[in-house]
Design an enzyme around this catalytic site. Structure first.
Site, PDB file in Angstrom:
ATOM      1  N   ASN A   1       1.952  -9.707   7.911  1.00  0.00           N
ATOM      2  CA  ASN A   1       3.387 -10.000   7.786  1.00  0.00           C
ATOM      3  C   ASN A   1       4.288  -8.792   8.052  1.00  0.00           C
ATOM      4  OD1 ASN A   1       2.431  -8.852   5.424  1.00  0.00           O
ATOM      5  ND2 ASN A   1       3.805 -10.038   4.109  1.00  0.00           N
TER       6      ASN A   1
ATOM      7  N   ALA B   1      -2.406  -6.627   6.246  1.00  0.00           N
ATOM      8  CA  ALA B   1      -2.083  -8.049   6.438  1.00  0.00           C
ATOM      9  C   ALA B   1      -1.177  -8.166   7.671  1.00  0.00           C
ATOM     10  CB  ALA B   1      -1.389  -8.594   5.200  1.00  0.00           C
TER      11      ALA B   1
ATOM     12  N   GLY C   1      -2.794  -7.479  -8.193  1.00  0.00           N
ATOM     13  CA  GLY C   1      -3.114  -6.185  -7.611  1.00  0.00           C
ATOM     14  C   GLY C   1      -3.645  -5.150  -8.569  1.00  0.00           C
TER      15      GLY C   1
ATOM     16  N   CYS D   1       4.982 -11.372   0.165  1.00  0.00           N
ATOM     17  CA  CYS D   1       4.177 -11.589  -1.042  1.00  0.00           C
ATOM     18  C   CYS D   1       5.007 -11.574  -2.321  1.00  0.00           C
ATOM     19  CB  CYS D   1       3.091 -10.537  -1.123  1.00  0.00           C
ATOM     20  SG  CYS D   1       3.764  -8.888  -0.878  1.00  0.00           S
TER      21      CYS D   1
ATOM     22  N   GLU E   1      -2.914  -4.688  -2.927  1.00  0.00           N
ATOM     23  CA  GLU E   1      -1.622  -5.393  -2.944  1.00  0.00           C
ATOM     24  C   GLU E   1      -1.930  -6.822  -2.555  1.00  0.00           C
ATOM     25  OE1 GLU E   1       0.823  -4.052  -4.170  1.00  0.00           O
ATOM     26  OE2 GLU E   1       0.534  -1.903  -3.912  1.00  0.00           O
TER      27      GLU E   1
ATOM     28  N   GLU F   1       1.549   1.386  -4.433  1.00  0.00           N
ATOM     29  CA  GLU F   1       1.939   2.098  -3.228  1.00  0.00           C
ATOM     30  C   GLU F   1       3.346   2.639  -3.482  1.00  0.00           C
ATOM     31  OE1 GLU F   1       0.943  -1.132  -0.195  1.00  0.00           O
ATOM     32  OE2 GLU F   1      -0.447   0.492   0.312  1.00  0.00           O
TER      33      GLU F   1
ATOM     34  N   LYS G   1      -7.617  -0.674   9.467  1.00  0.00           N
ATOM     35  CA  LYS G   1      -7.965  -1.910  10.173  1.00  0.00           C
ATOM     36  C   LYS G   1      -6.746  -2.813  10.203  1.00  0.00           C
ATOM     37  CE  LYS G   1      -9.710  -5.867   8.973  1.00  0.00           C
ATOM     38  NZ  LYS G   1      -8.894  -6.744   9.853  1.00  0.00           N
TER      39      LYS G   1
ATOM     40  N   SER H   1      -4.677  -6.382  10.905  1.00  0.00           N
ATOM     41  CA  SER H   1      -4.970  -7.815  10.845  1.00  0.00           C
ATOM     42  C   SER H   1      -5.259  -8.276  12.266  1.00  0.00           C
ATOM     43  CB  SER H   1      -3.775  -8.588  10.288  1.00  0.00           C
ATOM     44  OG  SER H   1      -3.919  -9.963  10.607  1.00  0.00           O
TER      45      SER H   1
HETATM   46  O1  TXE Z   1      -4.775 -12.167   4.199  1.00  0.00           O
HETATM   47  P1  TXE Z   1      -6.326 -11.993   4.163  1.00  0.00           P
HETATM   48  P2  TXE Z   1      -3.849 -12.521   5.424  1.00  0.00           P
HETATM   49  C1  TXE Z   1      -1.269 -11.681   0.955  1.00  0.00           C
HETATM   50  C2  TXE Z   1      -0.755 -13.019   0.639  1.00  0.00           C
HETATM   51  C3  TXE Z   1      -1.032 -13.863   1.838  1.00  0.00           C
HETATM   52  C4  TXE Z   1      -2.060 -13.104   2.585  1.00  0.00           C
HETATM   53  C5  TXE Z   1      -1.770 -13.200   4.032  1.00  0.00           C
HETATM   54  O2  TXE Z   1      -1.474 -13.501  -0.467  1.00  0.00           O
HETATM   55  O3  TXE Z   1      -1.559 -15.114   1.533  1.00  0.00           O
HETATM   56  O4  TXE Z   1      -1.980 -11.762   2.146  1.00  0.00           O
HETATM   57  O5  TXE Z   1      -2.448 -12.236   4.771  1.00  0.00           O
HETATM   58  C6  TXE Z   1      -9.088  -8.400   5.952  1.00  0.00           C
HETATM   59  N1  TXE Z   1     -13.564  -7.319   3.686  1.00  0.00           N
HETATM   60  N2  TXE Z   1      -0.276 -10.683   1.131  1.00  0.00           N
HETATM   61  O6  TXE Z   1      -4.018 -13.934   5.762  1.00  0.00           O
HETATM   62  O7  TXE Z   1      -7.008 -13.084   4.861  1.00  0.00           O
HETATM   63  C7  TXE Z   1      -8.395  -9.244   7.014  1.00  0.00           C
HETATM   64  O8  TXE Z   1      -9.042  -9.114   8.267  1.00  0.00           O
HETATM   65  C8  TXE Z   1     -12.614  -6.493   4.123  1.00  0.00           C
HETATM   66  C9  TXE Z   1       0.035  -9.905   0.003  1.00  0.00           C
HETATM   67  O9  TXE Z   1      -4.009 -11.506   6.519  1.00  0.00           O
HETATM   68  O10 TXE Z   1      -6.651 -11.729   2.749  1.00  0.00           O
HETATM   69  C10 TXE Z   1      -6.993  -8.667   6.964  1.00  0.00           C
HETATM   70  O11 TXE Z   1      -6.929  -7.453   7.709  1.00  0.00           O
HETATM   71  N3  TXE Z   1     -11.483  -6.925   4.727  1.00  0.00           N
HETATM   72  C11 TXE Z   1       0.939  -8.831   0.242  1.00  0.00           C
HETATM   73  C12 TXE Z   1      -6.802  -8.360   5.483  1.00  0.00           C
HETATM   74  O12 TXE Z   1      -8.116  -8.277   4.938  1.00  0.00           O
HETATM   75  C13 TXE Z   1     -11.304  -8.257   4.856  1.00  0.00           C
HETATM   76  C14 TXE Z   1       1.674  -8.713   1.444  1.00  0.00           C
HETATM   77  C15 TXE Z   1      -6.030  -9.439   4.730  1.00  0.00           C
HETATM   78  O13 TXE Z   1      -6.592 -10.687   5.042  1.00  0.00           O
HETATM   79  C16 TXE Z   1     -12.280  -9.170   4.407  1.00  0.00           C
HETATM   80  C17 TXE Z   1       1.185  -9.511   2.514  1.00  0.00           C
HETATM   81  C18 TXE Z   1     -13.447  -8.652   3.790  1.00  0.00           C
HETATM   82  N4  TXE Z   1     -14.406  -9.438   3.305  1.00  0.00           N
HETATM   83  C19 TXE Z   1       0.254 -10.463   2.329  1.00  0.00           C
HETATM   84  N5  TXE Z   1     -11.825 -10.419   4.665  1.00  0.00           N
HETATM   85  C20 TXE Z   1       1.179  -7.794  -0.779  1.00  0.00           C
HETATM   86  N6  TXE Z   1       0.797  -7.987  -2.017  1.00  0.00           N
HETATM   87  O14 TXE Z   1       1.732  -6.760  -0.443  1.00  0.00           O
HETATM   88  C21 TXE Z   1     -10.611 -10.303   5.256  1.00  0.00           C
HETATM   89  N7  TXE Z   1     -10.298  -8.985   5.389  1.00  0.00           N
END
Ligand code: TXE
Length: 485
Positions: A149, A147, A454, A280, A246, A458, A172, A174
């Site tokens: 953040n 992600a 989740g 998160c 996560e 980790e 990969k 973000s």
């Molecule tokens: O998430 P996305 P974002 C969560 C939290 C927040 C979100 C923000 O809920 O809303 O993450 O991160 C890839 N197949 N947390 O907007 O869109 C995408 O390219 C495979 C939780 O980035 O879900 C990116 O690299 N991969 C947290 C990653 O998935 C795919 C901590 C996440 O994207 C995909 C931080 C697909 N079909 C954020 N589609 C925690 N729990 O630790 C997207 N991606």
């Protein structure tokens, strides 16, 4: 204009894609780099290279692997300032955070798992005229999907345990924060990691889907939203991959009437405004007991008012810019819904005017009071600096309402009553429960969510189980128990 390529087999490699995507500074809106995405050809090359890297890396002994991880941790620390500046440019978070936490916590992780590398072991089970022993074996090529953040921290949290256990990883990034994981790959190479054992590819969900859909990938570890988690789980099912997820949260902090109010307010602020609220585990639902509610709110507002929002590169800044224009609009939309649904706006509730940085995605730390459980801002993850304060009058009620959500990532409680602390911690449906603090995540502590937040963990020893597979070896010391003599 800078250009960022995928990092495959120990070096940067040109993409076959004829288009690039922008890397945007969230604090200014400026496009400062063009990023080359990984398409089918690049993902295939990254996986093939990882298969080769895996052969060399998994053949090395635990202490040898540990030494590489230790060297990488040292290099990370030496480059702390440089990497922190890059992280700020990608994420918009304050430099004081990036310098103190992001790179350092990644290095902590590498050091922890450097130690773990030489402690992997199975067990021996005595059985009459036979014995069984178990081996912990690596999985092979793992995919890490990050992600935006905590880009470098997430890359470390995924790669260090994977590598310590003898796996290779294709990570990969973000698409909004591609820079620092590529730097981590450079550092691993410099530290002596065999080529291919850690590759970095860039792109959006399509690149992620190429990884999760590939049968050569044995495991996927995702940090992202619940929606993405469900897609990744479905893709992983096709070749029965192992998964660690996560995902999001909507965590509760419960402040009992005997709490140390100053400490509880500190925790609520940390758990809502650190990294602009883009964490998160944040305690975005703050339940405060009736008896102390008004005093808590006054103190909270008084201290939150003083938070300095602004240029993330200014060392005095405490609240930086949200990741993108679209995300800022989303957060402002939630703020509008809070107002429309009857929550009382105590503080903030608008874009922050930070003068010269007019192109940036700044939102004021926002506090809503008189919130109810059915409001959109109380039910959904906002991922911005928006806190909802709710009242409660007894323990059972607080626990029931804290648990009334599909999320189960984290929770917190403040009380001086020891029995109540442990009783409530046991009843909260959350993967992490903090007592008298919030959002402290030492590398020794397993980190993972319950319910839809989740799968797996980790950090800590728990991560070893997620990056190894167990083999049982049965050794017969007598005759084959054959009934066909
Ligand atoms: O998430 P996305 P974002 C969560 C939290 C927040 C979100 C923000 O809920 O809303 O993450 O991160 C890839 N197949 N947390 O907007 O869109 C995408 O390219 C495979 C939780 O980035 O879900 C990116 O690299 N991969 C947290 C990653 O998935 C795919 C901590 C996440 O994207 C995909 C931080 C697909 N079909 C954020 N589609 C925690 N729990 O630790 C997207 N991606």
């Amino acid at each position: 204009m800078e250009r960022l390529q995928n990092y495959i087999h120990g070096r940067y490699a040109a993409s076959t894609a004829n288009a690039t995507f922008d890397n945007v500074n969230p604090a200014t809106g400026e496009v400062f780099a063009q990023v080359e995405p990984a398409l089918e050809a690049e993902v295939d090359a990254a996986i093939r290279s990882a298969e080769q890297g895996f052969q060399r890396w998994s053949a090395m002994s635990g202490p040898e692997r540990g030494r590489v991880l230790h060297t990488a941790a040292r290099l990370l620390r030496e480059r702390n300032r440089e990497l922190a500046l890059l992280e700020v440019r990608d994420t918009g978070k304050p430099i004081q955070e990036a310098e103190a936490v992001d790179v350092a916590s990644g290095a902590d992780c590498l050091e922890y798992f450097a130690g773990v590398a030489s402690t992997l072991r199975g067990e021996q089970i005595a059985l009459g005229s036979a014995f069984v022993y178990t081996r912990r074996e690596p999985l092979g090529v793992c995919a890490g999907i990050g992600a935006w953040n905590y880009p470098i921290q997430i890359a470390c949290w995924k790669s260090a345990p994977a590598l310590a256990c003898g796996n290779a990883m294709v990570f990969k990034t973000s698409d909004m924060t591609p820079t620092t994981a590529a730097k981590l790959a450079e550092i691993y190479t410099e530290a002596g990691l065999p080529d291919g054992a850690f590759n970095v590819v860039h792109g959006d969900g399509r690149t992620g889907a190429l990884l999760t859909g590939d049968p050569r990938v044995a495991k996927v570890s995702l940090t992202g939203s619940i929606g993405t988690g469900k897609k990744v789980l479905a893709a992983a099912a096709q070749s029965v991959k192992r998964v660690t997820m996560e995902l999001g949260g909507k965590s509760a902090l419960i402040v009992f009437p005997d709490a140390d109010l100053h400490q509880a307010v500190s925790a609520a602020m940390l758990g809502n405004f650190y990294t602009q609220g883009e964490i998160c585990t944040n305690c975005t639902r703050v339940f405060v007991h009736d008896d102390i509610h008004d005093r808590f709110l006054d103190l909270l507002a008084e201290r939150t008012k003083k938070l300095r929002v602004g240029d993330p590169l200014d060392p005095e800044t405490q609240v930086g810019a949200l990741i993108s224009r679209a995300h800022m609009e989303r957060v402002l939309g939630y703020i509008a819904s809070g107002k429309a649904e009857g929550a009382r706006l105590v503080l903030g509730g608008a874009r922050a005017d930070v003068g010269p940085q007019a192109g940036g995605n700044f939102v004021l730390p926002t506090i809503f009071a008189d919130c109810t459980d059915d409001m959109t801002i109380v039910r959904e993850e906002i991922f911005g600096p928006v806190m909802s304060v709710l009242r409660f009058s007894d323990e059972d009620e607080a626990v029931r309402r804290a648990n009334a959500t599909r999320f189960g990532l984290a929770a917190g409680l403040f009380t001086r009553d020891l029995a109540r602390a442990h009783r409530v911690a046991a009843r909260l449906e959350a993967g992490i429960c903090w007592v008298n603090t919030y959002n402290v995540t030492p590398i020794e502590m397993p980190f993972g969510g319950m319910k839809e937040s989740g799968v797996g963990h980790e950090n800590g020893q728990a991560a070893i189980e997620h990056y190894t597979q167990l083999k049982s070896v049965f050794v017969e010391l007598g005759d084959v128990p054959c009934p066909y003599e």
